[in-house]
Scaffold this motif. Sequence first.
Motif, PDB file in Angstrom:
ATOM      1  N   PRO A   1       0.810  -1.222   0.000  1.00 20.60           N
ATOM      2  CA  PRO A   1       0.000   0.000   0.000  1.00 20.60           C
ATOM      3  C   PRO A   1       0.848   1.280   0.000  1.00 20.60           C
ATOM      4  O   PRO A   1       0.501   2.255  -0.675  1.00 20.60           O
ATOM      5  CB  PRO A   1      -0.830  -0.120   1.281  1.00 20.60           C
ATOM      6  N   PHE A   2       1.945   1.291   0.750  1.00 16.96           N
ATOM      7  CA  PHE A   2       2.803   2.471   0.816  1.00 16.96           C
ATOM      8  C   PHE A   2       3.392   2.800  -0.556  1.00 16.96           C
ATOM      9  O   PHE A   2       3.468   3.966  -0.949  1.00 16.96           O
ATOM     10  CB  PHE A   2       3.914   2.246   1.845  1.00 16.96           C
ATOM     11  N   ILE A   3       3.767   1.787  -1.302  1.00 14.42           N
ATOM     12  CA  ILE A   3       4.381   2.005  -2.612  1.00 14.42           C
ATOM     13  C   ILE A   3       3.332   2.162  -3.713  1.00 14.42           C
ATOM     14  O   ILE A   3       3.433   3.048  -4.558  1.00 14.42           O
ATOM     15  CB  ILE A   3       5.345   0.840  -2.960  1.00 14.42           C
ATOM     16  N   PHE A   4       2.315   1.304  -3.701  1.00 11.12           N
ATOM     17  CA  PHE A   4       1.397   1.245  -4.836  1.00 11.12           C
ATOM     18  C   PHE A   4       0.089   2.014  -4.673  1.00 11.12           C
ATOM     19  O   PHE A   4      -0.575   2.308  -5.658  1.00 11.12           O
ATOM     20  CB  PHE A   4       1.075  -0.218  -5.168  1.00 11.12           C
ATOM     21  N   LYS A   5      -0.302   2.329  -3.447  1.00  7.83           N
ATOM     22  CA  LYS A   5      -1.553   3.053  -3.233  1.00  7.83           C
ATOM     23  C   LYS A   5      -1.321   4.535  -2.939  1.00  7.83           C
ATOM     24  O   LYS A   5      -2.251   5.252  -2.596  1.00  7.83           O
ATOM     25  CB  LYS A   5      -2.376   2.410  -2.115  1.00  7.83           C
ATOM     26  N   ASN A   6      -0.107   4.956  -3.054  1.00  6.88           N
ATOM     27  CA  ASN A   6       0.274   6.358  -2.917  1.00  6.88           C
ATOM     28  C   ASN A   6       0.867   6.806  -4.247  1.00  6.88           C
ATOM     29  O   ASN A   6       1.219   5.972  -5.077  1.00  6.88           O
ATOM     30  CB  ASN A   6       1.295   6.526  -1.781  1.00  6.88           C
ATOM     31  N   PRO A   7       1.020   8.096  -4.451  1.00  2.00           N
ATOM     32  CA  PRO A   7       1.526   8.572  -5.751  1.00  2.00           C
ATOM     33  C   PRO A   7       3.045   8.469  -5.894  1.00  2.00           C
ATOM     34  O   PRO A   7       3.685   9.346  -6.456  1.00  2.00           O
ATOM     35  CB  PRO A   7       1.043  10.028  -5.780  1.00  2.00           C
ATOM     36  N   PHE A   8       3.623   7.380  -5.398  1.00  2.00           N
ATOM     37  CA  PHE A   8       5.074   7.214  -5.464  1.00  2.00           C
ATOM     38  C   PHE A   8       5.571   7.180  -6.907  1.00  2.00           C
ATOM     39  O   PHE A   8       6.548   7.863  -7.247  1.00  2.00           O
ATOM     40  CB  PHE A   8       5.493   5.945  -4.715  1.00  2.00           C
ATOM     41  N   ALA A   9       4.918   6.408  -7.771  1.00  2.00           N
ATOM     42  CA  ALA A   9       5.367   6.307  -9.166  1.00  2.00           C
ATOM     43  C   ALA A   9       5.324   7.672  -9.849  1.00  2.00           C
ATOM     44  O   ALA A   9       6.236   8.037 -10.600  1.00  2.00           O
ATOM     45  CB  ALA A   9       4.526   5.285  -9.927  1.00  2.00           C
ATOM     46  N   LYS A  10       4.281   8.419  -9.580  1.00  2.00           N
ATOM     47  CA  LYS A  10       4.169   9.767 -10.150  1.00  2.00           C
ATOM     48  C   LYS A  10       5.264  10.670  -9.592  1.00  2.00           C
ATOM     49  O   LYS A  10       5.867  11.458 -10.324  1.00  2.00           O
ATOM     50  CB  LYS A  10       2.794  10.350  -9.851  1.00  2.00           C
ATOM     51  N   ALA A  11       5.519  10.556  -8.299  1.00  2.00           N
ATOM     52  CA  ALA A  11       6.535  11.406  -7.665  1.00  2.00           C
ATOM     53  C   ALA A  11       7.922  11.159  -8.250  1.00  2.00           C
ATOM     54  O   ALA A  11       8.643  12.114  -8.556  1.00  2.00           O
ATOM     55  CB  ALA A  11       6.541  11.176  -6.156  1.00  2.00           C
ATOM     56  N   VAL A  12       8.306   9.892  -8.425  1.00  2.00           N
ATOM     57  CA  VAL A  12       9.645   9.645  -8.977  1.00  2.00           C
ATOM     58  C   VAL A  12       9.715  10.056 -10.446  1.00  2.00           C
ATOM     59  O   VAL A  12      10.776  10.450 -10.925  1.00  2.00           O
ATOM     60  CB  VAL A  12      10.146   8.193  -8.759  1.00  2.00           C
ATOM     61  N   LYS A  13       8.598  10.018 -11.126  1.00  2.00           N
ATOM     62  CA  LYS A  13       8.569  10.528 -12.505  1.00  2.00           C
ATOM     63  C   LYS A  13       8.837  12.031 -12.496  1.00  2.00           C
ATOM     64  O   LYS A  13       9.594  12.537 -13.326  1.00  2.00           O
ATOM     65  CB  LYS A  13       7.229  10.218 -13.164  1.00  2.00           C
ATOM     66  N   LEU A  14       8.240  12.732 -11.539  1.00  2.00           N
ATOM     67  CA  LEU A  14       8.489  14.169 -11.418  1.00  2.00           C
ATOM     68  C   LEU A  14       9.933  14.453 -11.019  1.00  2.00           C
ATOM     69  O   LEU A  14      10.461  15.536 -11.295  1.00  2.00           O
ATOM     70  CB  LEU A  14       7.527  14.798 -10.404  1.00  2.00           C
ATOM     71  N   TRP A  15      10.585  13.499 -10.371  1.00  2.00           N
ATOM     72  CA  TRP A  15      12.008  13.615 -10.035  1.00  2.00           C
ATOM     73  C   TRP A  15      12.886  13.343 -11.257  1.00  2.00           C
ATOM     74  O   TRP A  15      14.100  13.402 -11.181  1.00  2.00           O
ATOM     75  CB  TRP A  15      12.380  12.631  -8.931  1.00  2.00           C
ATOM     76  N   GLY A  16      12.258  12.995 -12.395  1.00  2.00           N
ATOM     77  CA  GLY A  16      12.999  12.709 -13.622  1.00  2.00           C
ATOM     78  C   GLY A  16      13.332  11.244 -13.821  1.00  2.00           C
ATOM     79  O   GLY A  16      14.072  10.884 -14.729  1.00  2.00           O
ATOM     80  N   MET A  17      12.765  10.389 -12.988  1.00  2.00           N
ATOM     81  CA  MET A  17      13.076   8.962 -13.027  1.00  2.00           C
ATOM     82  C   MET A  17      11.954   8.197 -13.750  1.00  2.00           C
ATOM     83  O   MET A  17      11.234   7.411 -13.160  1.00  2.00           O
ATOM     84  CB  MET A  17      13.288   8.455 -11.602  1.00  2.00           C
ATOM     85  N   LYS A  18      11.847   8.445 -15.049  1.00  2.00           N
ATOM     86  CA  LYS A  18      10.743   7.887 -15.828  1.00  2.00           C
ATOM     87  C   LYS A  18      10.764   6.357 -15.893  1.00  2.00           C
ATOM     88  O   LYS A  18       9.726   5.716 -15.840  1.00  2.00           O
ATOM     89  CB  LYS A  18      10.746   8.485 -17.232  1.00  2.00           C
ATOM     90  N   GLU A  19      11.946   5.772 -15.991  1.00  2.00           N
ATOM     91  CA  GLU A  19      12.031   4.313 -16.090  1.00  2.00           C
ATOM     92  C   GLU A  19      11.663   3.636 -14.773  1.00  2.00           C
ATOM     93  O   GLU A  19      11.015   2.594 -14.765  1.00  2.00           O
ATOM     94  CB  GLU A  19      13.425   3.887 -16.557  1.00  2.00           C
ATOM     95  N   LEU A  20      12.061   4.227 -13.654  1.00  2.00           N
ATOM     96  CA  LEU A  20      11.651   3.675 -12.362  1.00  2.00           C
ATOM     97  C   LEU A  20      10.137   3.801 -12.214  1.00  2.00           C
ATOM     98  O   LEU A  20       9.481   2.872 -11.756  1.00  2.00           O
ATOM     99  CB  LEU A  20      12.358   4.374 -11.203  1.00  2.00           C
ATOM    100  N   SER A  21       9.599   4.918 -12.635  1.00  2.00           N
ATOM    101  CA  SER A  21       8.149   5.116 -12.574  1.00  2.00           C
ATOM    102  C   SER A  21       7.424   4.032 -13.373  1.00  2.00           C
ATOM    103  O   SER A  21       6.458   3.430 -12.896  1.00  2.00           O
ATOM    104  CB  SER A  21       7.790   6.501 -13.112  1.00  2.00           C
ATOM    105  N   ARG A  22       7.923   3.765 -14.575  1.00  2.00           N
ATOM    106  CA  ARG A  22       7.322   2.716 -15.410  1.00  2.00           C
ATOM    107  C   ARG A  22       7.388   1.365 -14.710  1.00  2.00           C
ATOM    108  O   ARG A  22       6.415   0.616 -14.689  1.00  2.00           O
ATOM    109  CB  ARG A  22       8.036   2.647 -16.772  1.00  2.00           C
ATOM    110  N   LEU A  23       8.524   1.068 -14.097  1.00  2.00           N
ATOM    111  CA  LEU A  23       8.682  -0.197 -13.391  1.00  2.00           C
ATOM    112  C   LEU A  23       7.674  -0.306 -12.245  1.00  2.00           C
ATOM    113  O   LEU A  23       7.071  -1.362 -12.042  1.00  2.00           O
ATOM    114  CB  LEU A  23      10.114  -0.332 -12.858  1.00  2.00           C
ATOM    115  N   ILE A  24       7.475   0.771 -11.512  1.00  2.00           N
ATOM    116  CA  ILE A  24       6.527   0.767 -10.394  1.00  2.00           C
ATOM    117  C   ILE A  24       5.103   0.561 -10.921  1.00  2.00           C
ATOM    118  O   ILE A  24       4.325  -0.200 -10.331  1.00  2.00           O
ATOM    119  CB  ILE A  24       6.626   2.066  -9.570  1.00  2.00           C
ATOM    120  N   TYR A  25       4.760   1.217 -12.017  1.00  2.00           N
ATOM    121  CA  TYR A  25       3.427   1.004 -12.601  1.00  2.00           C
ATOM    122  C   TYR A  25       3.242  -0.447 -13.054  1.00  2.00           C
ATOM    123  O   TYR A  25       2.179  -1.033 -12.863  1.00  2.00           O
ATOM    124  CB  TYR A  25       3.162   1.968 -13.761  1.00  2.00           C
ATOM    125  N   ASP A  26       4.295  -1.029 -13.637  1.00  2.00           N
ATOM    126  CA  ASP A  26       4.216  -2.441 -14.044  1.00  2.00           C
ATOM    127  C   ASP A  26       4.038  -3.343 -12.823  1.00  2.00           C
ATOM    128  O   ASP A  26       3.223  -4.276 -12.844  1.00  2.00           O
ATOM    129  CB  ASP A  26       5.477  -2.856 -14.812  1.00  2.00           C
TER     130      ASP A  26
END
Length: 150
Positions: free
Chosen positions: A60-85
């Motif tokens: 829940p902490f990783i997937f039910k919060n806007p973590f993927a969006k936040a790291v994308k805003l940090w410029g980490m698009k590939e990590l964001s994609r991995l989290i969404y997957d």
Amino acid sequence: MDAFVGAFVAAIKEAIGGELTADTLSELNSDQITLLAWDTLHQEVMDGGFVQLIHNGYGPFIFKNPFAKAVKLWGMKELSRLIYDAHSLYVKYHEQIERDCTDDEFMALFEQFPEFDDLDDEFVEREEEWTEQVAHYIDEHIEKFANVEK
């Protein structure tokens, strides 16, 4: 880079008494929460992959919060994609993975959910790169992570 990031993680944890709760969460800004989420993700996936992260209750902490969006805003698009997957697999399997079980049953989870293997492998392969990106983000936005006094 690990030590640099770790120093900020340790300082944030110390500031909230070592434990992230609903009360202490409100004491932090979004970047500090994102850094703690990165630390949790990093520790759990490097130790036992996404299955371990989910089993240990951090889904829940990783997937039910806007973590993927936040790291994308940090410029980490590939990590964001991995989290969404990984989120897609979390939604599909989290109830089975989160169940209480013996050590042997826990170890069997890795064989039962091989869909996580490629995600785990990618995280491990790119961990240094992503840690470096986290460190650069902290360095470029240090005022969001620490009170800097002159």
